[in-house]
Design a protein around this motif. Structure first.
Motif, short mmCIF file in Angstrom:
data_model
loop_
_atom_site.label_atom_id
_atom_site.label_comp_id
_atom_site.label_asym_id
_atom_site.label_seq_id
_atom_site.Cartn_x
_atom_site.Cartn_y
_atom_site.Cartn_z
N ASN A 38 0.82 -1.21 0.00
CA ASN A 38 0.00 0.00 0.00
C ASN A 38 0.86 1.27 0.00
OD1 ASN A 38 -2.32 -1.55 0.03
ND2 ASN A 38 -2.57 -1.45 2.25
N GLN A 39 1.98 1.24 0.71
CA GLN A 39 2.89 2.39 0.71
C GLN A 39 3.42 2.66 -0.70
OE1 GLN A 39 5.94 2.67 3.85
NE2 GLN A 39 4.87 1.00 4.89
N ILE A 40 3.81 1.60 -1.38
CA ILE A 40 4.35 1.75 -2.74
C ILE A 40 3.25 2.22 -3.69
CG2 ILE A 40 5.39 0.52 -4.68
CD1 ILE A 40 6.72 -1.33 -2.63
N PHE A 139 8.35 -5.25 -7.29
CA PHE A 139 7.75 -5.77 -6.06
C PHE A 139 6.24 -5.88 -6.20
CE2 PHE A 139 5.51 -5.03 -2.08
CZ PHE A 139 6.05 -6.00 -1.26
N ILE A 140 5.60 -4.87 -6.77
CA ILE A 140 4.14 -4.90 -6.96
C ILE A 140 3.74 -6.10 -7.81
CG2 ILE A 140 2.19 -3.71 -8.01
CD1 ILE A 140 2.97 -2.44 -5.41
N ILE A 141 4.48 -6.35 -8.88
CA ILE A 141 4.17 -7.48 -9.76
C ILE A 141 4.34 -8.80 -9.01
CG2 ILE A 141 4.90 -8.72 -11.83
CD1 ILE A 141 5.70 -6.00 -13.01
N LYS A 142 5.46 -8.96 -8.29
CA LYS A 142 5.72 -10.19 -7.54
C LYS A 142 4.68 -10.38 -6.43
CE LYS A 142 9.59 -11.48 -9.58
NZ LYS A 142 9.69 -12.77 -10.33
N ASP A 144 1.54 -9.38 -6.44
CA ASP A 144 0.29 -9.82 -7.05
C ASP A 144 0.36 -11.29 -7.46
OD1 ASP A 144 -0.73 -7.30 -6.69
OD2 ASP A 144 -0.27 -6.63 -8.73
N GLN A 145 1.56 -11.79 -7.73
CA GLN A 145 1.75 -13.19 -8.12
C GLN A 145 1.98 -14.09 -6.90
OE1 GLN A 145 5.10 -12.88 -10.77
NE2 GLN A 145 3.83 -12.32 -12.55
N GLY A 146 2.04 -13.50 -5.72
CA GLY A 146 2.28 -14.27 -4.50
C GLY A 146 3.68 -14.81 -4.40
N LEU A 147 4.67 -14.10 -4.97
CA LEU A 147 6.04 -14.60 -5.02
C LEU A 147 7.00 -13.79 -4.14
CD1 LEU A 147 6.29 -15.22 -8.88
CD2 LEU A 147 5.76 -16.88 -7.08
N VAL A 148 6.47 -13.02 -3.20
CA VAL A 148 7.31 -12.18 -2.35
C VAL A 148 7.69 -12.94 -1.09
CG1 VAL A 148 7.44 -10.05 -1.02
CG2 VAL A 148 6.28 -10.07 -3.23
N ASP A 149 9.00 -12.97 -0.77
CA ASP A 149 9.45 -13.56 0.49
C ASP A 149 9.97 -12.47 1.41
OD1 ASP A 149 11.93 -12.83 -0.54
OD2 ASP A 149 12.46 -14.87 -1.14
N SER A 150 10.39 -12.86 2.60
CA SER A 150 10.81 -11.88 3.60
C SER A 150 12.05 -11.12 3.17
CB SER A 150 11.07 -12.59 4.94
OG SER A 150 12.05 -13.61 4.79
N ASP A 151 12.96 -11.78 2.47
CA ASP A 151 14.19 -11.10 2.02
C ASP A 151 13.87 -10.00 1.00
OD1 ASP A 151 15.76 -12.68 3.63
OD2 ASP A 151 16.21 -14.15 2.06
N MET A 152 12.98 -10.33 0.07
CA MET A 152 12.60 -9.33 -0.93
C MET A 152 11.85 -8.18 -0.28
SD MET A 152 10.39 -9.83 -4.44
CE MET A 152 10.31 -8.49 -5.65
N ALA A 154 12.27 -7.05 2.76
CA ALA A 154 13.23 -6.22 3.50
C ALA A 154 14.00 -5.31 2.57
CB ALA A 154 14.19 -7.12 4.29
N SER A 155 14.47 -5.85 1.43
CA SER A 155 15.24 -5.04 0.48
C SER A 155 14.34 -3.98 -0.18
CB SER A 155 15.87 -5.93 -0.60
OG SER A 155 14.87 -6.58 -1.37
N THR A 156 13.08 -4.32 -0.40
CA THR A 156 12.15 -3.36 -1.00
C THR A 156 11.84 -2.23 -0.03
OG1 THR A 156 11.17 -5.11 -2.36
CG2 THR A 156 9.90 -3.07 -2.09
#
Length: 308
Positions: A38-40, A139-142, A144-152, A154-156
């Motif tokens: 939501n912030q992005i 990040f938004i695309i990932k 929506d695809q349910g492919l975001v992990d904790s590392d991504m 944090a970096s985002t």
């Protein structure tokens, strides 16, 4: 030694407690990812919207195309509300005779370096903003695809904070005054006969000169050109401009190159050849206190054909 046996109820309770902790952790992580998303999304609707990016790019281009001048002020006394510091005209021979030319050249070099550093920094900030925009879009695309992990995530989050900082730095640099310059030595020649007046130096900015492409026009044998200053609503008096005109025809004579200067915001060229391309350029006339100014606006127009 007494060893207590673990009952089945206790095993179920432990499992239930562990499952609840796992569920709470998963829910918390889901809320964190949603908040980041939501912030992005909000940033893309505000400071990183398509229109906002275009405005940032236009501001950068204006700075890159502007002209920068060294101004010397006589500031022996502090100016009051109705009395500004007296700016010395460096083109005046009397003023030049009082100034140490070697020190003046150093001041001009210092001013030139300061402008180049500012423009380089603004360019780097712009590139970082665009780079951050691309990474946040990924990040938004990932997400929506349910492919975001904790590392991504944090970096985002870190990239999001840096992008906000780059945007703030870009805006603050645009509005920050370029002067005064830190001159280690006074510019006035010290003859020892009279008290030396106190001088200060600063940088003045003038927006780029650009052709008015709606008002500029050609006929079969003439061209009428109009121009103005970017972001300037009214025409500033006593401004001098340099205009070049040349034919782009491969067999054009050498005398078909014309250089003119004028203090108006328009010019008229006669005796042009029909059905031929001409290139026109306009800029401010260079002055002795110009420290940086590379922009010259250019337009190519074709005269109207004349059919027999």
């Amino acid at each position: 030694m007494f060893i207590r046996s673990i009952t089945m109820d206790e095993v179920k309770l432990a499992c239930t407690s562990s499952n609840e902790c796992g569920a709470q952790e998963a829910s918390s992580q889901k809320d964190t990812l949603l908040d980041l998303h939501n912030q992005i999304a909000h940033l893309f609707c505000t400071r990183l919207s398509e229109n906002s990016i275009m405005v940032i790019q236009e501001k950068l281009q204006l700075m890159q195309r502007s002209s920068y001048y060294l101004e010397i002020q006589h500031d022996d006394s502090l100016p009051t509300a109705d009395q500004q510091q007296q700016t010395l005209n460096l083109s005046d021979s009397t003023v030049l005779s009082l100034i140490d030319q070697r020190k003046l050249r150093r001041a001009m070099t210092l001013a030139n370096t300061q402008v180049k550093l500012l423009l380089t920094l603004l360019g780097m900030l712009y590139e970082e903003i665009i780079s951050g925009c691309r990474e946040l879009e990924v990040f938004i695309i990932k997400y929506d695809q349910g492919l975001v992990d904790s590392d991504m995530a944090a970096s985002t989050q870190e990239k999001l904070q840096r992008t906000h900082q780059y945007l703030n730095d870009f805006e603050s640099r645009l509005t920050r005054n370029l002067g005064p310059l830190d001159l280690q030595n006074q510019l006035i020649l010290n003859t020892g006969q009279y008290p030396m007046p106190q001088l200060s130096a600063s940088l003045a900015t003038k927006m780029p000169v650009m052709f008015d492409r709606c008002e500029s026009r050609v006929t079969s044998n003439a061209a009428h050109l109009c121009w103005g200053v970017a972001s300037q609503q009214s025409k500033e008096p006593c401004q001098e401009f340099e205009i070049h005109m040349k034919s782009l025809h491969p067999t054009a004579d050498q005398d078909q190159f014309i250089k003119s200067t004028c203090q108006s915001y328009s010019i008229h060229f006669n005796n042009l050849t029909p059905d031929r391309y001409y290139q026109f350029s306009v800029k401010r006339v260079d002055t002795v206190n110009l420290v940086y100014g590379l922009w010259t606006d250019t337009i190519i127009l074709k005269t109207v054909s004349v059919f027999k």
